[in-house]
Design an enzyme around this catalytic site. Structure first.
Site, PDB file in Angstrom:
ATOM      1  N   GLN A  62     -35.131  83.227 -17.587  1.00 52.35           N
ATOM      2  CA  GLN A  62     -35.366  83.219 -16.171  1.00 52.35           C
ATOM      3  C   GLN A  62     -35.590  84.657 -15.101  1.00 52.35           C
ATOM      4  O   GLN A  62     -36.024  84.309 -14.688  1.00 52.35           O
ATOM      5  CB  GLN A  62     -34.356  82.404 -15.546  1.00 52.35           C
ATOM      6  N   ASP A 118     -24.514  76.985  -9.325  1.00 54.95           N
ATOM      7  CA  ASP A 118     -24.869  75.351  -9.305  1.00 54.95           C
ATOM      8  C   ASP A 118     -24.077  74.619  -9.219  1.00 54.95           C
ATOM      9  O   ASP A 118     -24.246  73.876  -8.766  1.00 54.95           O
ATOM     10  CB  ASP A 118     -25.078  75.443 -10.897  1.00 54.95           C
TER      11      ASP A 118
HETATM   12  O1  MRU Z   1     -30.736  76.496 -16.007  1.00 53.00           O
HETATM   13  P1  MRU Z   1     -31.474  76.626 -14.400  1.00 53.00           P
HETATM   14  O2  MRU Z   1     -32.497  78.184 -14.350  1.00 53.00           O
HETATM   15  O3  MRU Z   1     -31.898  75.734 -13.703  1.00 53.00           O
HETATM   16  O4  MRU Z   1     -30.573  77.239 -14.127  1.00 53.00           O
HETATM   17  C1  MRU Z   1     -30.182  78.209 -12.962  1.00 53.00           C
HETATM   18  C2  MRU Z   1     -29.382  78.890 -12.353  1.00 53.00           C
HETATM   19  O5  MRU Z   1     -28.558  78.945 -12.752  1.00 53.00           O
HETATM   20  C3  MRU Z   1     -29.548  79.692 -10.917  1.00 53.00           C
HETATM   21  O6  MRU Z   1     -28.427  80.877 -10.902  1.00 53.00           O
HETATM   22  C4  MRU Z   1     -28.699  78.878  -9.855  1.00 53.00           C
HETATM   23  O7  MRU Z   1     -29.705  77.581 -10.213  1.00 53.00           O
HETATM   24  C5  MRU Z   1     -28.656  79.367  -8.904  1.00 53.00           C
HETATM   25  S1  MRU Z   1     -30.241  79.752  -7.985  1.00 53.00           S
HETATM   26  C6  MRU Z   1     -30.601  78.901  -6.684  1.00 53.00           C
END
Ligand code: MRU
Length: 353
Positions: A200, A241
């Site tokens: 990411q 999250d």
């Molecule tokens: O697995 P993902 O890409 O959905 O995880 C995203 C994250 O862990 C972000 O840091 C989290 O969603 C907060 S961002 C708005």
């Protein structure tokens, strides 16, 4: 004020939802049409779209799309629960999907009590999803404003995962604070953890910062300790999250490690999240369900094997950062500085009343 772009991860044309296929970034910017609620569920599960707030928003649209499908195929509206459950069972850790679906579910049931026609029912559900999207965008802009005050000029900021426009309705949470600091003219440099295995950081955060012209370097995840120990990082800023009652935070795997480094080296560690990311029904971090994804995500990269086929791998997608490692949580309603159950409760009650 510097001018920034308005990157958005989704768009609605009539009743049709389009999302950027994040599996293809940064090489291709491809919009994908999500025509059915099953398309939406697959897009969430496969991580074509990802990021806690965006998952919630797209899930809400998915519910509206599903009800429209039911109505158009003359199916029984009691099947609505299947749509709700299918969307709910896509990804387990980010709490946003749960509350957006609950909000859509309540809206749907309240609408059923009214004497409205089917077209109006569909319209109202799409409008509710749109409201969720707009509220998220405004929360991000507000958090950006609060958070940028904490960023010194000429700071080097380390961030993890992607918390930007691609993870939200737009602007971003942690990356939104970085955007705001840059917009206000601060001379900042961002160190982006590449964030194995989905990358990411390298693929998405770097793409966003490159598009915005914000100075940055991609670093391997395991460089953070060395750079911090050399005094090359002024602060760490991440998203969340799920934040539970005692202030523990679930975020992308690797976040906990960074929080320990920040504590050891006495640099601030900020979490940026809208109040919708709080889940006070869960008491402590260890009670949060942590998603375990397919081991192939670890053993392959860009479609190529990078490990012996028969070696097993472990792929936890999130970890838990204890409240005591966090300097402050930045929300759209202000900052929580001393993070504990009592303060969080008071803060959320006080600010929402
Ligand atoms: O697995 P993902 O890409 O959905 O995880 C995203 C994250 O862990 C972000 O840091 C989290 O969603 C907060 S961002 C708005």
């Amino acid at each position: 004020m510097r001018k920034l772009k308005d990157i958005r991860a989704l768009k609605l044309e009539g009743y049709t939802l389009f999302v950027i296929n994040q599996l293809k970034l940064p090489n291709e910017l491809e919009w994908e049409k999500l025509e059915t609620y099953i398309d939406v569920a697959k897009a969430i599960k496969s991580m074509m779209i990802r990021g806690a707030p965006l998952i919630g928003i797209v899930g809400a649209y998915g519910f509206a799309i599903g009800i429209k499908q039911l109505i158009e195929s003359n199916k029984d509206l009691s099947k609505a629960k299947d749509i709700y459950d299918t969307l709910l069972n896509t990804r387990p850790t980010a709490v946003n999907l749960f509350w957006t679906l609950e909000r859509m579910w309540n809206k749907f049931n309240n609408l059923l009590k009214e004497d409205i026609d089917e077209k109006k029912l569909i319209d109202e559900l799409f409008k509710e999803a749109r409201r969720i999207e707009i509220e998220d965008y405004h929360a991000n802009k507000t958090m950006g404003g609060y958070g940028q005050v904490l960023i010194p000029d000429k700071a080097t900021i380390l961030t993890h995962c992607n918390t930007g426009a691609l993870a939200t309705a737009g602007w971003g949470t942690a990356l939104g604070v970085i955007r705001s600091a840059y917009e206000y003219g601060k001379d900042i440099t961002v160190l982006i953890d590449e964030t194995r295995p989905y990358l990411q950081g390298a693929r998405l955060t770097a793409w966003e910062l490159y598009e915005e012209g914000i100075p940055h370097y991609i670093i391997t995840d395991n460089s953070a300790g060395f750079l911090i120990s050399k005094g090359k990082v002024d602060l760490i800023i991440v998203g969340a999250d799920r934040i539970v009652a005692n202030g523990d935070v679930a975020n992308k795997i690797g976040t906990y490690t960074l929080s320990v480094l920040a504590k050891e080296h006495n640099i601030p560690f900020y979490v940026v999240a809208p109040t919708t990311t709080f889940d006070l029904t869960t008491k402590k971090g260890e009670d949060i369900p942590i998603e375990v994804r397919d081991e192939r995500e670890v053993k392959t990269c860009g479609g190529c094997d990078i490990a012996p086929k028969n070696s097993p791998a472990i792929n936890y997608s999130f970890d838990i950062t204890p409240a005591e490692n966090i300097t402050a949580i930045i929300t759209e309603k202000g900052l929580i500085n001393e993070i504990n159950e009592k303060n969080i409760k008071n803060f959320l009650n006080y600010k929402t009343n």
